[in-house]
Design an enzyme around this catalytic site. Structure first.
Site, PDB file in Angstrom:
ATOM      1  N   CYS A  11      19.287  12.592 -23.533  1.00 31.12           N
ATOM      2  CA  CYS A  11      19.460  11.155 -23.296  1.00 31.12           C
ATOM      3  C   CYS A  11      19.647  10.891 -21.809  1.00 31.12           C
ATOM      4  CB  CYS A  11      20.646  10.656 -24.102  1.00 31.12           C
ATOM      5  SG  CYS A  11      20.989   8.915 -23.871  1.00 31.12           S
ATOM      6  N   CYS A  64      25.983  14.494 -15.808  1.00 31.13           N
ATOM      7  CA  CYS A  64      24.916  13.880 -16.557  1.00 31.13           C
ATOM      8  C   CYS A  64      23.560  14.492 -16.245  1.00 31.13           C
ATOM      9  CB  CYS A  64      24.872  12.385 -16.295  1.00 31.13           C
ATOM     10  SG  CYS A  64      24.576  12.008 -14.587  1.00 31.13           S
ATOM     11  N   CYS A 111      29.234   6.615 -24.384  1.00 32.15           N
ATOM     12  CA  CYS A 111      29.727   7.936 -23.967  1.00 32.15           C
ATOM     13  C   CYS A 111      30.981   7.853 -23.119  1.00 32.15           C
ATOM     14  CB  CYS A 111      28.635   8.691 -23.222  1.00 32.15           C
ATOM     15  SG  CYS A 111      27.142   8.894 -24.185  1.00 32.15           S
TER      16      CYS A 111
HETATM   17  S1  SF4 Z   1      25.928   8.702 -20.427  1.00 34.70           S
HETATM   18 FE1  SF4 Z   1      25.603   8.864 -22.608  1.00 34.70          FE
HETATM   19  S2  SF4 Z   1      24.282   7.204 -23.222  1.00 34.70           S
HETATM   20 FE2  SF4 Z   1      24.334   7.281 -21.023  1.00 34.70          FE
HETATM   21  S3  SF4 Z   1      22.535   8.292 -20.586  1.00 34.70           S
HETATM   22 FE3  SF4 Z   1      24.118   9.854 -20.638  1.00 34.70          FE
HETATM   23  S4  SF4 Z   1      24.293  10.517 -22.730  1.00 34.70           S
HETATM   24 FE4  SF4 Z   1      22.984   8.763 -22.674  1.00 34.70          FE
END
Ligand code: SF4
Ligand code: SF4
Lengths: 389, 556
Positions: free
Chosen positions: A123, A231, A208
């Site tokens: 994601c 991330c 998240c």
């Molecule tokens: S923070 Fe969570 S929802 Fe946002 S991009 Fe990353 S995994 Fe996806």
């Protein structure tokens, strides 16, 4: 592109900048950089999160037209969008670029907006890393708001980093602590993100992010319950590779193959007769019938799995064995849980990165070294093993 | 029935232990979520809307009373006291905690069961005819082949990480009750001119977003060639199947994009190589498996009592008219127990009902039960003399609904109740239709009619092969139900065609009612089934009936 460093490598520039940074305040460093003719285009990447106002404010003091890249994952809190508009207006920022995930990719990979539940890395790749990578094309330096006190892997953060030999990443706040941030907010009377008063200290995507409890690590509220702390846009080349490990039925060993690996395309040009020892690298989508004439000349074939769950390499191993290859067959890119599969498909060994060897240690691999046990295919067809090397 | 060997037992026990270890390693961080996901999927554990879901395999739909009782215990201890029987001849437990799953797998292993390969991109549990070994029209028993392929595909090292899931079905009768034309591989037991046993092999069937009927690769494949041929198909698919787009990754698309001729050429070429690995010794295991499926010794008994009950008890008669199928022993019957009580969730059975079914099977059906892909339970071998007693026992357990093959014996996927991907509810439509036609008291007059409902285009409710199919979609925030007509999952495989714009949740049930009323008016006589009438007249008169009433329609 930078004017004055034509022949300097990125590594050298990063080293120089880090040296310079030691003697300047954050504002001075920023000011120099933004006006330095030796640097190419510079952008600030901001999440418009809990502490983003600091850098945005500093940048605006220097040059309000600095490009600001705002990654809208389309999973953000409504409050974040409001806050973004408020700050841009208040600071007079004239070039805020709101970047959203590519439509087609979104439709293809996360049409239900549920990917984050099953696979946050995918994601984040879709909604952050890839759009950012695109947005940063053409920039020489990007500015990020990371700080050492935020914990996790950020504890060892340098001011400047070489980002995968593509560009330089500048972390002006690397050495700031929470008190510095609070003082800056107070001194300049900066508006707070609306969620801060509700217990959020690090603010990302809505699904998240949860509030942080008193005494917890700053980013503990991100991806709570997962081991994830970054991330994907902040993973550099660190975790420096030492030597890979080779797993066989007897356990871990260093790589005893010193001859190096040739690309498969080179094989036609190699003076094969004289080559005492020959190893080649095969991509997993390779059709081994193309190698039929050379199979007996090759000592070691290494099949590369681009991802552990891309199973084509298993079939390639099977094909090599069916075609009569009886040299060493090595897999690269698999997990401990796949060791028995690899052996049953005809691989002799698995090459493992030091990072994986640390996370999945030798006992975890040895737990699958009994690959001949519980083998239905062999039980059905006892003839099978003899046809494998 | 197949009896587990010490090898099978050790394997299933070992897999449960491995999974326990993987859960611990996930919790310790040795495995990341990305790495853990395929491992849990291989062991049947999904992550759904609300929580985990564990899908337990019932191999080709066959189980005995001991296993049924164990499932009842498990559903009481770890779920909410009921189990959901699915269209894939397996059962699903909802809401298990990750930490409990290893214990559940141990409990299953104790009764020779497991959840292996019930999900994930691997060869899934093999499915077959739920009347196998009992049906009067059976040519050869498909179960030995299903078990043989089960063993071959279990933990197959080359095919644990395919581009997508891969489903194999086996059928051995004239009537194809296993829907082999809609599987990645369909195997039909046939004999060649010399009477030798073999298979017609079709590849690339499937429902989902792109429904396709499987194409025949081999009209006749000798039984001795089955495993190398399967190796070849899977090998080719694993190598050239698309991995860049999950909606194009099934073998039906591989076949479609490469063309039947090219795909067949690659398979046949690889088959020659694969065949060198087999020397025929696997046929010994086939013979051993076959012996396990020797039919039970059917008892002899007078059937006057049964005939008397038929005359005297109208409820019993109505049950027998719908819920019995012809058995190969003429004084026996196959009893289908409906899990579609009017207004209940299709496929759900309580722990008490599961125990009742176990008792009945043990006493009257040679200790055998089957699960059909139409989400019902089969008692395959009941002597007619025992039918009145079986009927009474079913009635006592709330399991005597007499609607097999009728409109309320419908299939519906879980839809929004459990599914992340759903775009509409499906179970409420199912319940609404069942209740409406029950109230109209027309079901038996309407006769054989397969109605199937899916909650999104993934088509888990198999709406494409419903005589009447309903597909729930979302159109600008509201549910819209599209009707398809003329689908057929049998040996006359056909994919249903959309009839026109969809209906909102309030209008769909009246629309179905108009459609069925039109059929009653249009059929030549009571013996002409819905599908025959539809094929004779085409969609036009049905379309008029569905849309003429002037009820408002969601513009599509
Ligand atoms: S923070 Fe969570 S929802 Fe946002 S991009 Fe990353 S995994 Fe996806
Ligand atoms: S058809 Fe759609 S809604 Fe129904 S179970 Fe499948 S994916 Fe879920």
């Amino acid at each position: 592109m930078p004017l004055e460093y034509p022949e300097l490598s990125l590594d050298d520039r990063v080293a120089q900048l880090n040296k310079r940074g030691r003697f300047l305040t954050t504002q001075e460093m920023l000011g120099q950089l933004l006006e330095d003719p030796g640097c190419g285009p510079i952008a600030l990447v901001s999440s418009f999160g809990a502490e983003s106002a600091v850098l945005l404010h500093m940048i605006a003091q220097i040059y309000t037209a600095t490009p600001v890249i705002f990654l809208d994952t389309e999973m953000l809190f409504a409050e974040t969008i409001e806050y973004q508009q408020l700050l841009a207006q208040k600071f007079g920022l004239s070039d805020v670029r709101r970047i959203t995930p590519a439509r087609a990719a979104l439709f293809e990979r996360d049409s239900e907006n549920l990917l984050h539940r099953h696979n946050r890395d995918a994601c984040c790749a879709l909604r952050k890393s890839e759009p950012l990578e695109k947005a940063l094309k053409g920039f020489d330096i990007w500015i990020s708001g990371r700080k050492r006190f935020q914990g996790g892997v950020r504890k060892a953060l340098a001011l400047f980093e070489n980002e995968q030999d593509q560009r330089i990443k500048f972390n002006p706040l690397a050495g700031w602590d929470r008190a510095d941030i609070a003082a800056y907010f107070a001194r300049h009377d900066l508006p707070r993100h609306p969620l801060v008063s509700r217990g959020f200290r690090s603010i990302g995507c809505a699904p998240c992010t949860t509030p942080v409890r008193p005494g917890e690590d700053e980013r503990a509220g991100r991806w709570r319950g997962a081991e994830k702390t970054e991330c994907g846009i902040h993973f550099g080349p660190q975790g420096a590779a030492t030597a890979n490990v080779v797993m066989r039925d007897s356990g871990f060993a260093g790589d005893d193959w010193q001859g190096g690996f040739h690309d498969v395309e080179e094989i036609a040009n190699l003076p094969l007769a004289e080559t005492a020892a020959l190893a080649i690298d095969l991509p997993n989508d390779f059709d081994a019938t193309a190698l039929l004439a050379h199979l007996h000349e090759i000592d070691l074939v290494r099949v590369n799995f681009p991802a552990f769950n891309d199973g084509r390499g298993f079939s390639l191993a099977r094909q090599l064995r069916l075609l009569g290859f009886c040299g060493r067959l090595r897999a690269k890119g698999l997990l401990a849980d796949q060791y028995a599969m690899a052996r049953r498909c005809g691989f002799d060994e698995v090459e493992i990165s030091p990072e994986l060897a640390a996370r999945q240690d030798e006992p975890q691999w040895l737990a699958r070294a009994n690959w001949q046990a519980g083998n239905y295919q062999q039980r059905l067809n006892p003839a099978m093993q003899t046809s494998l090397a | 029935m197949y009896r587990y060997t010490p090898f099978d037992k050790a394997f299933v026990g070992e897999r449960a232990a491995q999974f326990r270890d993987q859960v611990e390693r996930r919790i310790s961080g040795a495995l990341s979520e990305d790495e853990f996901r395929p491992l849990r999927l291989m062991n049947g554990l999904y992550l759904l809307l609300h929580a985990y879901m564990l899908r337990i395999v019932i191999p080709y739909g066959t189980l005995d009373s001991r296993q049924m009782r164990a499932l009842a215990d498990i559903s009481e201890r770890w779920d909410k006291g009921y189990a959901h029987f699915t269209t894939r001849q397996n059962i699903q437990l909802h809401w298990p905690a990750l930490r409990d799953v290893p214990d559940i797998l141990d409990a299953l292993a104790r009764v020779d069961m497991h959840a292996i390969q019930s999900s994930g991109p691997c060869i899934r549990a093999i499915t077959s005819d739920h009347f196998a070994g009992a049906a009067a029209d059976e040519v050869d028993d498909p179960r030995p082949t299903a078990e043989f392929v089960r063993q071959w595909s279990t933990d197959h090292p080359e095919f644990a990480f395919l581009p997508r899931k891969f489903k194999i079905a086996v059928s051995g009768s004239g009537a194809d009750r296993a829907a082999t034309s809609f599987h990645d591989i369909g195997l039909k037991l046939v004999r060649n001119g010399k009477g030798a046993p073999g298979y017609e092999v079709s590849v690339g069937g499937g429902l989902g977003r792109t429904p396709m009927i499987g194409k025949v690769l081999r009209r006749f494949l000798h039984r001795e060639d089955l495993l190398p041929y399967l190796e070849a198909i899977l090998h080719v698919y694993n190598r050239i199947g698309r991995r860049d787009n999950k909606y194009k990754a099934r073998v039906k698309i591989t076949l479609h994009e490469n063309g039947l001729a090219e795909f067949t050429r690659r398979v046949e070429e690889n088959f020659l190589l694969q065949a060198t690995r087999f020397d025929g010794s696997e046929q010994a295991e086939f013979a051993r498996i076959e012996a396990d499926f020797t039919p039970p010794v059917f008892k002899e008994a007078p059937v006057e009592g049964f005939e008397r009950a038929l005359r005297q008890d109208p409820l019993f008669r109505s049950f027998c008219e719908t819920n019995l199928a012809r058995h190969k022993a003429p004084d026996h019957a196959i009893v289908t127990v409906s899990l579609k009580a009017h207004g209940a969730t299709p496929g759900d059975a309580s722990a008490a009902q599961m125990r009742a079914l176990a008792d009945i099977a043990q006493q009257w059906s040679h200790d055998e039960l089957r699960v059909s892909h139409e989400q019902n339970i089969i008692l395959p071998h009941v002597h007619k003399a025992d039918l009145p007693a079986v009927f009474q026992a079913l009635r006592a357990a709330g399991l005597s609904t007499a609607n097999i093959g009728l409109i309320s014996d419908l299939i519906a996927c879980p839809g929004m109740d459990y599914c992340d991907l759903a775009t509409a509810r499906s179970t409420n439509v199912a319940q609404g239709i069942a209740k409406r036609f029950d109230a109209l008291k027309l079901e038996h007059d309407i006769g054989h009619l397969k109605l199937k409902i899916s909650g999104c285009i993934n088509a888990c409710g198999h709406h494409h092969i419903g005589h009447i199919g309903i597909l729930g979609l979302e159109k600008s925030g509201v549910e819209s139900y599209q009707i398809t007509l003329g689908g057929d999952g049998s040996e006359n495989a056909a994919i249903g065609k959309p009839i026109g714009p969809g209906f909102g949740p309030e209008q769909i049930i009246p629309a179905i009612e108009r459609l069925v009323m039109a059929y009653l008016a249009l059929r030549e006589d009571a013996d002409e089934g819905f599908l025959t009438t539809y094929r004779r007249l085409g969609p036009a008169p049905f379309k008029t009936a569905i849309y003429h009433s002037g009820e408002q329609i969601n513009a599509a």
